[in-house]
Design an enzyme around this catalytic site. Structure first.
Site, PDB file in Angstrom:
ATOM      1  N   ARG A  56     -36.957 -19.470 101.912  1.00 35.22           N
ATOM      2  CA  ARG A  56     -35.421 -20.662 101.556  1.00 35.22           C
ATOM      3  C   ARG A  56     -33.838 -19.809 102.129  1.00 35.22           C
ATOM      4  O   ARG A  56     -33.034 -19.439 101.686  1.00 35.22           O
ATOM      5  CB  ARG A  56     -35.508 -20.980  99.829  1.00 35.22           C
ATOM      6  CG  ARG A  56     -36.151 -21.613  99.863  1.00 35.22           C
ATOM      7  CD  ARG A  56     -35.992 -22.486 100.194  1.00 35.22           C
ATOM      8  NE  ARG A  56     -37.260 -24.739  99.209  1.00 35.22           N
ATOM      9  CZ  ARG A  56     -38.746 -24.319  99.459  1.00 35.22           C
ATOM     10  NH1 ARG A  56     -38.563 -23.702 101.098  1.00 35.22           N
ATOM     11  NH2 ARG A  56     -39.023 -24.998  99.611  1.00 35.22           N
ATOM     12  N   SER A  67     -35.694 -29.525  94.219  1.00 37.59           N
ATOM     13  CA  SER A  67     -36.181 -28.032  93.602  1.00 37.59           C
ATOM     14  C   SER A  67     -34.938 -27.190  92.702  1.00 37.59           C
ATOM     15  O   SER A  67     -33.735 -27.409  93.833  1.00 37.59           O
ATOM     16  CB  SER A  67     -37.549 -26.803  93.572  1.00 37.59           C
ATOM     17  OG  SER A  67     -37.898 -27.745  94.468  1.00 37.59           O
ATOM     18  N   GLU A  97     -30.984 -23.126  94.014  1.00 35.80           N
ATOM     19  CA  GLU A  97     -31.602 -22.988  95.379  1.00 35.80           C
ATOM     20  C   GLU A  97     -30.641 -23.510  96.325  1.00 35.80           C
ATOM     21  O   GLU A  97     -29.834 -23.302  97.315  1.00 35.80           O
ATOM     22  CB  GLU A  97     -33.229 -24.194  95.734  1.00 35.80           C
ATOM     23  CG  GLU A  97     -33.035 -23.942  96.587  1.00 35.80           C
ATOM     24  CD  GLU A  97     -34.581 -24.767  96.854  1.00 35.80           C
ATOM     25  OE1 GLU A  97     -35.866 -24.554  96.405  1.00 35.80           O
ATOM     26  OE2 GLU A  97     -34.629 -25.924  97.602  1.00 35.80           O
TER      27      GLU A  97
HETATM   28  C1  LIG Z   1     -35.435 -35.346  96.187  1.00 29.40           C
HETATM   29  C2  LIG Z   1     -35.172 -33.878  97.295  1.00 29.40           C
HETATM   30  C3  LIG Z   1     -36.376 -33.464  97.254  1.00 29.40           C
HETATM   31  C4  LIG Z   1     -36.335 -32.392  98.071  1.00 29.40           C
HETATM   32  N1  LIG Z   1     -36.969 -31.601  98.721  1.00 29.40           N
HETATM   33  C5  LIG Z   1     -36.931 -30.719  99.853  1.00 29.40           C
HETATM   34  C6  LIG Z   1     -38.044 -29.399 100.018  1.00 29.40           C
HETATM   35  O1  LIG Z   1     -39.022 -30.029 100.212  1.00 29.40           O
HETATM   36  N2  LIG Z   1     -38.096 -28.233 101.363  1.00 29.40           N
HETATM   37  C7  LIG Z   1     -36.372 -28.053  99.976  1.00 29.40           C
HETATM   38  O2  LIG Z   1     -36.188 -26.859 101.332  1.00 29.40           O
HETATM   39  N3  LIG Z   1     -35.345 -28.718 100.283  1.00 29.40           N
HETATM   40  C8  LIG Z   1     -35.210 -29.730  99.811  1.00 29.40           C
HETATM   41  N4  LIG Z   1     -34.179 -30.672  99.349  1.00 29.40           N
HETATM   42  C9  LIG Z   1     -33.090 -29.738  99.358  1.00 29.40           C
HETATM   43  C10 LIG Z   1     -32.372 -30.520 100.690  1.00 29.40           C
HETATM   44  O3  LIG Z   1     -32.721 -31.469 100.845  1.00 29.40           O
HETATM   45  C11 LIG Z   1     -32.708 -29.124 101.951  1.00 29.40           C
HETATM   46  O4  LIG Z   1     -32.292 -28.289 101.323  1.00 29.40           O
HETATM   47  C12 LIG Z   1     -31.804 -30.379 103.223  1.00 29.40           C
HETATM   48  O5  LIG Z   1     -31.981 -29.508 104.232  1.00 29.40           O
HETATM   49  C13 LIG Z   1     -30.295 -30.416 102.819  1.00 29.40           C
HETATM   50  O6  LIG Z   1     -29.783 -31.082 103.250  1.00 29.40           O
HETATM   51  P1  LIG Z   1     -28.093 -31.896 103.715  1.00 29.40           P
HETATM   52  O7  LIG Z   1     -27.910 -32.491 105.021  1.00 29.40           O
HETATM   53  O8  LIG Z   1     -28.307 -32.751 102.536  1.00 29.40           O
HETATM   54  O9  LIG Z   1     -27.263 -30.504 103.261  1.00 29.40           O
HETATM   55  P2  LIG Z   1     -26.128 -30.512 102.057  1.00 29.40           P
HETATM   56  O10 LIG Z   1     -26.507 -30.759 100.508  1.00 29.40           O
HETATM   57  O11 LIG Z   1     -25.172 -31.728 103.074  1.00 29.40           O
HETATM   58  O12 LIG Z   1     -25.509 -28.752 102.540  1.00 29.40           O
HETATM   59  C14 LIG Z   1     -26.056 -27.738 102.195  1.00 29.40           C
HETATM   60  C15 LIG Z   1     -26.291 -26.540 102.650  1.00 29.40           C
HETATM   61  O13 LIG Z   1     -25.729 -26.376 103.892  1.00 29.40           O
HETATM   62  C16 LIG Z   1     -24.393 -26.569 104.972  1.00 29.40           C
HETATM   63  N5  LIG Z   1     -24.453 -27.374 106.101  1.00 29.40           N
HETATM   64  C17 LIG Z   1     -24.812 -28.713 105.711  1.00 29.40           C
HETATM   65  N6  LIG Z   1     -24.136 -29.125 107.010  1.00 29.40           N
HETATM   66  C18 LIG Z   1     -24.159 -27.775 107.852  1.00 29.40           C
HETATM   67  C19 LIG Z   1     -24.154 -28.179 109.014  1.00 29.40           C
HETATM   68  N7  LIG Z   1     -24.086 -29.492 110.443  1.00 29.40           N
HETATM   69  N8  LIG Z   1     -23.761 -27.006 109.721  1.00 29.40           N
HETATM   70  C20 LIG Z   1     -23.757 -25.793 108.468  1.00 29.40           C
HETATM   71  N9  LIG Z   1     -23.524 -25.705 107.541  1.00 29.40           N
HETATM   72  C21 LIG Z   1     -24.116 -27.193 107.299  1.00 29.40           C
HETATM   73  C22 LIG Z   1     -23.878 -26.866 103.914  1.00 29.40           C
HETATM   74  O14 LIG Z   1     -22.413 -25.954 103.719  1.00 29.40           O
HETATM   75  C23 LIG Z   1     -24.563 -26.120 102.839  1.00 29.40           C
HETATM   76  O15 LIG Z   1     -24.414 -25.095 102.177  1.00 29.40           O
HETATM   77  C24 LIG Z   1     -34.995 -32.010  98.346  1.00 29.40           C
HETATM   78  C25 LIG Z   1     -33.810 -32.365  97.641  1.00 29.40           C
HETATM   79  C26 LIG Z   1     -33.831 -33.810  97.079  1.00 29.40           C
HETATM   80  C27 LIG Z   1     -32.739 -34.405  96.794  1.00 29.40           C
END
Ligand SMILES: Cc1cc2nc3c(=O)[nH]c(=O)nc-3n(C[C@H](O)[C@H](O)[C@H](O)COP(=O)(O)OP(=O)(O)OC[C@H]3O[C@@H](n4cnc5c(N)ncnc54)[C@H](O)[C@@H]3O)c2cc1C
Length: 337
Positions: free
Chosen positions: A165, A236, A332
């Site tokens: 992570r 999580s 996380e």
């Molecule tokens: C129901 C649920 C289940 C999940 N299950 C998992 C799982 O099994 N495993 C897991 O690892 N995660 C899980 N997650 C967490 C999440 O889905 C992941 O971390 C995902 O990669 C976040 O993507 P996002 O586009 O929504 O990121 P955001 O929430 O928009 O951003 C997350 C971080 O990344 C940065 N960021 C976003 N886009 C960029 C970019 N293009 N360039 C630079 N920085 C950027 C943001 O500034 C922030 O720091 C889960 C979340 C939910 C709601």
């Protein structure tokens, strides 16, 4: 490209928190960056937040800087060699749709990461992982833009410093690199990861395929995790603690049933969910902030919780685990205060 003011982020974060961005823009092409960088010269100290799907963030307050919603789109097969196919996706592409697209093209490797919410560009940030696979296992390189100098740079697997992570972009230089695209290296001879509870049962002896495994993972996740569209959450909420083997040996004396997974680097990974569950947090609720009834690790917004309330609830959990087990839980998601 327009820079908007005082924009609600309620529909752009998976907790459904009613917060605002002081400034907001949507980046759909790299060319659009010129406008933003020019505009930013007027506000050189303004903080920036790159936003994907908002599924790994907890907004404790409004964001007083510029939110850049990354919407760069692309999916293409770049090349192949004897062993691998190289596939590139734009940072703004939906993660799960990209996994399914790769499967439709006949490429395996990403199937265990099915149904993780969010975008391709955020996936390297915390080296997303699920069901025995992490992003790093099928990662080739990424293209990122330096927000300070506007330089574009390719980052190799080594340069990304992926860990549990974690990555270079999350821990070493946060807020500096806007990830524009990610290139995956997908094996022509797939290695299936089927050891996780529920997967063999779903397959029922059928020959594994990327599509079947993806379907299995989707079914398991849908049964286990709340849908953010129905119940606000960020998956999580706490990372699994990594401790030394000596520390684990001490804990095991008092807690012989404590689940633990020895890691290649000698550390031992514990289950944050188990620790929280032991303290009776599963399904607990203070006003609209709580933990999911089926999964103590998932913090949920039952409707009107604020980021402050959710964060205070999380702090209570952290505190209780510290007192009982002497372990420091870390969130996380990114907490934006
Ligand atoms: C129901 C649920 C289940 C999940 N299950 C998992 C799982 O099994 N495993 C897991 O690892 N995660 C899980 N997650 C967490 C999440 O889905 C992941 O971390 C995902 O990669 C976040 O993507 P996002 O586009 O929504 O990121 P955001 O929430 O928009 O951003 C997350 C971080 O990344 C940065 N960021 C976003 N886009 C960029 C970019 N293009 N360039 C630079 N920085 C950027 C943001 O500034 C922030 O720091 C889960 C979340 C939910 C709601």
């Amino acid at each position: 490209m327009k820079i908007l003011e005082n924009i609600s982020l309620k529909s752009l974060n998976s907790f459904g928190l009613d917060v605002k961005a002081r400034y907001f823009c949507t980046l759909a092409t790299l060319g659009g960056l010129r406008t933003v960088l020019q505009w930013r010269k007027t506000y050189p100290d303004l903080p920036v937040l790159f936003l994907g799907g908002g599924s790994n963030m907890l907004f404790v307050s409004d964001f007083r800087g510029l939110v850049v919603k990354v919407a760069l789109r692309e999916r293409s097969v770049l090349a192949e060699d004897q062993d691998y196919v190289y596939v590139r996706a734009g940072a703004g592409e939906n993660w799960h749709e990209t996994v399914r697209w790769a499967i439709e093209q006949g490429y395996a490797g990403l199937e265990n990461l099915s149904l993780i919410p969010g975008t391709v560009g955020a996936a390297p940030m915390q080296n997303i992982g699920a069901y025995g696979v992490e992003l790093k296992d099928c990662f080739h390189e990424l293209l990122a833009l330096d927000w300070q100098t506007a330089e574009l740079r390719h980052f190799s697997l080594e340069a990304c410093q992926f860990a549990y992570r974690d990555s270079y972009f999350k821990s070493i230089e946060p807020n500096r690199w806007l990830i524009a695209s990610v290139t995956f290296r997908l094996p022509k001879k797939p290695v299936w990861h089927l050891d996780y509870a529920g997967v063999p049962e779903y397959l029922k002896g059928q020959e594994p395929s990327a599509r079947l495994i993806s379907d299995a993972i989707m079914a398991i996740r849908q049964a286990k995790l709340p849908d953010p569209a129905v119940l606000g959450n960020a998956g999580s909420f706490f990372k699994n603690p990594l401790i030394s083997a000596e520390h684990y040996a001490q804990l095991k004396v008092t807690y012989p049933n404590m689940p633990a997974w020895p890691q290649a680097d000698g550390l031992v990974k514990l289950s944050a969910g188990w620790l929280i569950d032991q303290l009776g947090w599963k399904g607990k609720r203070v006003k609209d902030a709580g933990t999911y009834e089926k999964h103590a690790l998932v913090l949920v917004n039952h409707g009107t919780a604020t980021g402050t309330e959710l964060w205070a609830f999380a702090q209570e959990i952290i505190q209780s685990v510290q007192v009982r087990f002497g372990l420091a839980l870390e969130p996380e998601p990114r907490v934006i205060e």
